[in-house]
Design an enzyme around this catalytic site. Structure first.
Site, PDB file in Angstrom:
ATOM      1  N   GLY A 156       0.835  -1.200   0.000  1.00 16.03           N
ATOM      2  CA  GLY A 156       0.000   0.000   0.000  1.00 16.03           C
ATOM      3  C   GLY A 156       0.865   1.244   0.000  1.00 16.03           C
ATOM      4  N   SER A 177       0.415  -9.356  -1.521  1.00 18.74           N
ATOM      5  CA  SER A 177      -0.712  -9.206  -0.607  1.00 18.74           C
ATOM      6  C   SER A 177      -1.918  -9.750  -1.346  1.00 18.74           C
ATOM      7  CB  SER A 177      -0.929  -7.749  -0.162  1.00 18.74           C
ATOM      8  OG  SER A 177      -1.214  -6.921  -1.259  1.00 18.74           O
ATOM      9  N   THR A 236       7.082  -3.311  11.322  1.00 21.95           N
ATOM     10  CA  THR A 236       6.744  -1.994  11.864  1.00 21.95           C
ATOM     11  C   THR A 236       5.253  -1.734  11.723  1.00 21.95           C
ATOM     12  OG1 THR A 236       7.240  -0.975   9.718  1.00 21.95           O
ATOM     13  CG2 THR A 236       9.015  -1.006  11.351  1.00 21.95           C
ATOM     14  N   ARG A 238       1.859  -4.090  12.670  1.00 17.00           N
ATOM     15  CA  ARG A 238       1.168  -4.460  13.902  1.00 17.00           C
ATOM     16  C   ARG A 238       1.676  -5.819  14.347  1.00 17.00           C
ATOM     17  NH1 ARG A 238       0.255   0.060  13.662  1.00 17.00           N
ATOM     18  NH2 ARG A 238      -1.691   1.230  13.957  1.00 17.00           N
ATOM     19  N   GLU A 267       2.014  -3.445  24.886  1.00 18.27           N
ATOM     20  CA  GLU A 267       2.888  -2.275  24.955  1.00 18.27           C
ATOM     21  C   GLU A 267       2.459  -1.383  26.121  1.00 18.27           C
ATOM     22  OE1 GLU A 267       3.019  -0.239  21.204  1.00 18.27           O
ATOM     23  OE2 GLU A 267       3.525  -2.045  20.074  1.00 18.27           O
ATOM     24  N   HIS A 286       8.164   1.055  19.619  1.00 16.52           N
ATOM     25  CA  HIS A 286       7.092   1.592  18.771  1.00 16.52           C
ATOM     26  C   HIS A 286       7.370   3.061  18.443  1.00 16.52           C
ATOM     27  CE1 HIS A 286       2.631   0.831  17.604  1.00 16.52           C
ATOM     28  NE2 HIS A 286       3.282   1.509  16.670  1.00 16.52           N
TER      29      HIS A 286
END
Length: 319
Positions: A156, A177, A236, A238, A267, A286
């Protein structure tokens, strides 16, 4: 009007936007409120407006139901999977988002790719430390990226930018994908391949999928076993896209050899988590979206959202 600004870990929110222009008082929470529902709702029960920094503090249906005074919930960015939008609608809570920048996450993905390729987790030190600490001057052989294969799982907006940078490094870029077309892949110089081929050919596999029911756990033990021995996995996006327990086991076997991670199932990551002791893990807390430029956009947008809502003309509504 009482406004809670959550998870301002760097204590910068008040300096990056004009909170004093709002018809109310803002309280800035610089520490994480915790994972306990009772503690979170007790801290926020008296607030009419809450500003959430990304997905640091989730707002589930149960939590929202325990916040009777909450009328406006602002999330930084225009998507937040940790907010139950249906529950917010049912409770009459307006949810608004803000603009953001896609470049910060792309840059951090490449920071992790380069850190893993050149083993900066092992080699980085201040100039006065190596001999005093008894460390060798050099310990590892880095991996050159030119001529290697970059696999992009999810092509994307973010994945496309990552692919273009890979081409600039002289890498072969392949991508996959579920709905990716060959034409879209060609736009960024990538080759569309099947999932199995993506896993088997990638020297570096970087994940840029959106988290959904379909993508949760899409990289599990079977997929990790298909990766090249000695390869690098970068996530990076989820954490739930990759099965954490399967990844820990896979790292023990060297397939992949390294996992460069910026996202985690819980987290902040608890002390003593198994992932911290797994071989080959390069972890950042994160940071993909954590830049001054990005935060200025976030917090300025949050102030604009609150001001518009208070005037009876809400903008950037998600619910």
């Amino acid at each position: 009007m009482r406004i809670a600004v959550l998870d301002d870990y760097q204590d910068v929110a008040r300096s990056l936007a004009d909170w004093e222009s709002l018809p109310g008082d803002a309280v800035f929470f610089t520490a994480f409120l915790g994972h306990d529902d009772d503690a979170v709702t007790a801290a926020l029960r008296d607030f009419e407006v809450v500003v959430a920094m990304r997905e640091r503090t989730p707002f589930t249906a149960a939590r929202l139901a325990e916040l009777p005074n909450l009328k406006l919930l602002v999330t930084t960015g225009m998507r937040n999977a940790s907010i139950d939008l249906d529950a917010a609608r049912d409770l009459g809570i307006t949810v608004c988002g803000t603009a953001g920048s896609a470049t910060a996450a792309v840059e951090h993905a490449w920071a992790l790719i380069l850190a893993a390729a050149r083993r900066l987790d092992v080699e980085l030190f201040s100039t006065d430390r190596p001999r005093a600490a008894g460390r060798p001057w050099q310990q590892t052989l880095g991996t050159g990226l030119s001529g290697k294969t970059l696999g992009v799982y999810g092509l994307g907006k973010l994945g496309g930018q990552v692919a273009l940078i890979g081409k600039a490094f002289g890498m072969r870029v392949i991508a996959h994908s579920q709905n990716l077309t060959a034409a879209r892949a060609a736009e960024v110089g990538a080759e569309l391949v099947a999932k199995e081929e993506l896993l088997a050919r990638s020297d570096v596999l970087t994940i840029h999928l959106k988290l959904s029911e379909r993508t949760t756990g899409v990289v599990g033990a079977e997929e990790l076993a298909r990766m090249k021995h000695g390869s690098i996995l970068v996530n990076t996006s989820r954490s739930a896209i990759v099965d954490t327990e399967a990844l820990i086991e896979a790292l023990d076997s060297g397939t992949p050899a390294l996992a460069a991670l910026d996202v985690f199932d819980v987290e902040p990551l608890p002390r003593g988590h198994r992932l911290l002791d797994a071989p080959g893990v390069i972890a950042t807390p994160h940071l993909g979206y954590v830049t001054e430029d990005q935060f200025r956009i976030f917090y300025t947008g949050a102030v604009e959202d609150i001001s518009a809502w208070a005037a009876g003309t809400p903008v950037n509504m998600l619910a």
